[in-house]
Design a protein around this motif. Structure first.
Motif, PDB file in Angstrom:
ATOM      1  N   ASP A 299     -15.705  -1.325   2.135  1.00 25.63           N
ATOM      2  CA  ASP A 299     -14.583  -0.930   3.666  1.00 25.63           C
ATOM      3  C   ASP A 299     -13.168  -1.912   3.143  1.00 25.63           C
ATOM      4  OD1 ASP A 299     -16.759   0.595   4.454  1.00 25.63           O
ATOM      5  OD2 ASP A 299     -17.103  -1.407   5.717  1.00 25.63           O
ATOM      6  N   ASP A 300     -13.411  -2.673   2.160  1.00 27.44           N
ATOM      7  CA  ASP A 300     -12.591  -3.003   2.071  1.00 27.44           C
ATOM      8  C   ASP A 300     -11.123  -3.031   1.001  1.00 27.44           C
ATOM      9  OD1 ASP A 300     -12.529  -5.319   3.699  1.00 27.44           O
ATOM     10  OD2 ASP A 300     -13.497  -6.687   2.059  1.00 27.44           O
ATOM     11  N   ARG A 301     -11.776  -2.025   0.624  1.00 24.11           N
ATOM     12  CA  ARG A 301     -10.676  -0.468  -0.217  1.00 24.11           C
ATOM     13  C   ARG A 301      -9.761   0.088   0.322  1.00 24.11           C
ATOM     14  NH1 ARG A 301     -12.643   2.854  -5.846  1.00 24.11           N
ATOM     15  NH2 ARG A 301     -10.784   2.969  -6.162  1.00 24.11           N
ATOM     16  N   GLN A 302     -11.172   0.654   1.562  1.00 23.74           N
ATOM     17  CA  GLN A 302     -10.655   1.955   1.961  1.00 23.74           C
ATOM     18  C   GLN A 302      -9.882   1.173   2.918  1.00 23.74           C
ATOM     19  OE1 GLN A 302     -13.856   3.980   3.476  1.00 23.74           O
ATOM     20  NE2 GLN A 302     -15.290   3.404   2.117  1.00 23.74           N
ATOM     21  N   ARG A 303      -9.704   0.424   3.268  1.00 15.66           N
ATOM     22  CA  ARG A 303      -8.402   0.144   4.341  1.00 15.66           C
ATOM     23  C   ARG A 303      -7.968  -0.534   3.723  1.00 15.66           C
ATOM     24  NH1 ARG A 303     -13.000  -2.414   7.235  1.00 15.66           N
ATOM     25  NH2 ARG A 303     -12.841  -4.521   5.667  1.00 15.66           N
ATOM     26  N   ALA A 304      -7.522  -0.968   2.512  1.00 11.98           N
ATOM     27  CA  ALA A 304      -6.124  -1.399   2.026  1.00 11.98           C
ATOM     28  C   ALA A 304      -5.194   0.150   0.967  1.00 11.98           C
ATOM     29  CB  ALA A 304      -6.303  -2.328   0.533  1.00 11.98           C
ATOM     30  N   LEU A 305      -6.990   1.426   0.512  1.00 12.83           N
ATOM     31  CA  LEU A 305      -6.231   2.334   0.521  1.00 12.83           C
ATOM     32  C   LEU A 305      -5.538   3.055   1.880  1.00 12.83           C
ATOM     33  CD1 LEU A 305      -8.356   3.436  -2.706  1.00 12.83           C
ATOM     34  CD2 LEU A 305      -5.972   2.547  -2.705  1.00 12.83           C
ATOM     35  N   SER A 306      -6.037   2.847   2.904  1.00  9.51           N
ATOM     36  CA  SER A 306      -5.230   3.866   3.646  1.00  9.51           C
ATOM     37  C   SER A 306      -3.883   4.041   4.074  1.00  9.51           C
ATOM     38  CB  SER A 306      -6.308   3.329   5.417  1.00  9.51           C
ATOM     39  OG  SER A 306      -6.099   4.246   5.982  1.00  9.51           O
ATOM     40  N   PRO A 307      -3.167   2.629   4.389  1.00 12.95           N
ATOM     41  CA  PRO A 307      -2.148   2.952   4.160  1.00 12.95           C
ATOM     42  C   PRO A 307      -1.102   4.046   2.654  1.00 12.95           C
ATOM     43  CG  PRO A 307      -2.165   0.685   4.166  1.00 12.95           C
ATOM     44  CD  PRO A 307      -2.817   1.428   3.995  1.00 12.95           C
ATOM     45  N   VAL A 308      -1.985   3.885   1.386  1.00 11.30           N
ATOM     46  CA  VAL A 308      -0.903   4.399   1.214  1.00 11.30           C
ATOM     47  C   VAL A 308      -1.126   5.808   1.027  1.00 11.30           C
ATOM     48  CG1 VAL A 308      -1.073   4.502  -1.990  1.00 11.30           C
ATOM     49  CG2 VAL A 308      -1.844   2.779  -0.900  1.00 11.30           C
ATOM     50  N   VAL A 309      -2.253   6.116   1.491  1.00  7.66           N
ATOM     51  CA  VAL A 309      -2.403   7.682   1.512  1.00  7.66           C
ATOM     52  C   VAL A 309      -1.902   8.160   2.768  1.00  7.66           C
ATOM     53  CG1 VAL A 309      -4.320   9.325   2.787  1.00  7.66           C
ATOM     54  CG2 VAL A 309      -4.855   8.012   0.991  1.00  7.66           C
ATOM     55  N   ASP A 310      -2.051   7.091   3.253  1.00 14.91           N
ATOM     56  CA  ASP A 310      -0.339   8.346   4.534  1.00 14.91           C
ATOM     57  C   ASP A 310       0.341   7.989   4.502  1.00 14.91           C
ATOM     58  OD1 ASP A 310      -3.055   7.464   6.247  1.00 14.91           O
ATOM     59  OD2 ASP A 310      -2.048   5.926   7.401  1.00 14.91           O
ATOM     60  N   ASP A 311       1.479   6.781   3.054  1.00  7.30           N
ATOM     61  CA  ASP A 311       2.473   6.922   3.040  1.00  7.30           C
ATOM     62  C   ASP A 311       2.826   7.990   2.148  1.00  7.30           C
ATOM     63  OD1 ASP A 311       4.538   6.300   2.035  1.00  7.30           O
ATOM     64  OD2 ASP A 311       4.553   4.844   0.348  1.00  7.30           O
ATOM     65  N   PHE A 312       1.079   8.519   1.148  1.00 11.24           N
ATOM     66  CA  PHE A 312       1.780  10.033   0.367  1.00 11.24           C
ATOM     67  C   PHE A 312       1.611  10.850   1.084  1.00 11.24           C
ATOM     68  CE2 PHE A 312      -1.406  12.353  -2.936  1.00 11.24           C
ATOM     69  CZ  PHE A 312       0.214  13.073  -3.083  1.00 11.24           C
ATOM     70  N   ALA A 313       0.763  10.921   2.646  1.00 12.32           N
ATOM     71  CA  ALA A 313       0.569  12.264   3.309  1.00 12.32           C
ATOM     72  C   ALA A 313       2.627  12.586   3.608  1.00 12.32           C
ATOM     73  CB  ALA A 313      -0.005  12.068   4.494  1.00 12.32           C
ATOM     74  N   ASP A 314       3.062  11.216   4.460  1.00 14.07           N
ATOM     75  CA  ASP A 314       4.607  11.394   4.599  1.00 14.07           C
ATOM     76  C   ASP A 314       5.743  11.801   3.856  1.00 14.07           C
ATOM     77  OD1 ASP A 314       3.617   9.707   7.384  1.00 14.07           O
ATOM     78  OD2 ASP A 314       3.818   8.172   6.472  1.00 14.07           O
ATOM     79  N   GLN A 315       5.090  11.492   2.063  1.00 14.68           N
ATOM     80  CA  GLN A 315       5.899  11.822   1.128  1.00 14.68           C
ATOM     81  C   GLN A 315       5.935  13.644   1.133  1.00 14.68           C
ATOM     82  OE1 GLN A 315       8.534  10.303   0.057  1.00 14.68           O
ATOM     83  NE2 GLN A 315       7.494   8.876   2.026  1.00 14.68           N
ATOM     84  N   VAL A 316       4.696  13.956   1.019  1.00 19.29           N
ATOM     85  CA  VAL A 316       4.382  15.268   1.016  1.00 19.29           C
ATOM     86  C   VAL A 316       5.174  16.162   2.092  1.00 19.29           C
ATOM     87  CG1 VAL A 316       2.113  17.584   1.545  1.00 19.29           C
ATOM     88  CG2 VAL A 316       2.288  15.341  -0.050  1.00 19.29           C
TER      89      VAL A 316
END
Length: 170
Positions: A67-84
């Protein structure tokens, strides 16, 4: 549990959306001879980043990501979505429709040069995302069970996804 579902949902949607943007970039490069270098760079990076996201999804699906890794990666995935999404907006205003004449296509290629700064900004942000995801994989390599069946299943899923992305069907 809600974090897992939202991260999985974000990854699935992003891989689908990103594959469409990637297909649009491929269409642009095949129809225009003088594609700006920034578009070429993003065209090369986007499928790789989508593949990394697909690997993350496999880890989440199989319960191999805490869960900790998922929470840490969530903003990265959100940022990636913003860039796409930003890239799609740029492409929508600069890429000619598939039925455009040769003159219109050339005109749009010239117009795309005016968007170069925006594209470079997206490219730089994608580079940072790629660096972050690479760091994640180095620090937390995907855990794959010893089962050869599981390894084969994961390889098959990744191969199918990459084929769909290359074909522009995702």
């Amino acid at each position: 549990m809600a974090d897992v579902v939202s991260l999985l949902s974000a990854i699935v949607q992003l891989v689908d959306f990103g594959a469409k943007v990637s297909a649009r970039l491929n269409e642009f490069s095949s129809s225009a001879h003088d594609v700006p270098g920034t578009f070429k760079s993003i065209q090369a990076q986007l499928p790789l980043l989508l593949n990394i996201l697909s690997r993350l999804k496999v880890d989440i699906d199989s319960g191999k990501m805490d869960d900790d890794r998922q929470r840490a990666l969530s903003p990265v995935v959100d940022d990636f979505a913003d860039q796409v999404r930003a890239l799609k907006a740029i492409l929508d205003t600069t890429l000619p429709p598939s039925d455009a004449s040769t003159w219109e296509r050339r005109q749009m290629v010239i117009m795309s040069l005016w968007q170069d700064k925006k594209v470079k900004d997206v490219e730089e942000k994608l580079e940072r995302i790629k660096t972050t995801l690479t760091l994640d994989f180095v620090a937390c390599p995907p855990t794959v069970g010893n089962s050869e069946v599981e390894i084969a299943r994961i390889n098959q899923r990744l191969s199918m996804l990459m084929s769909e992305i290359r074909a522009g069907n995702r």
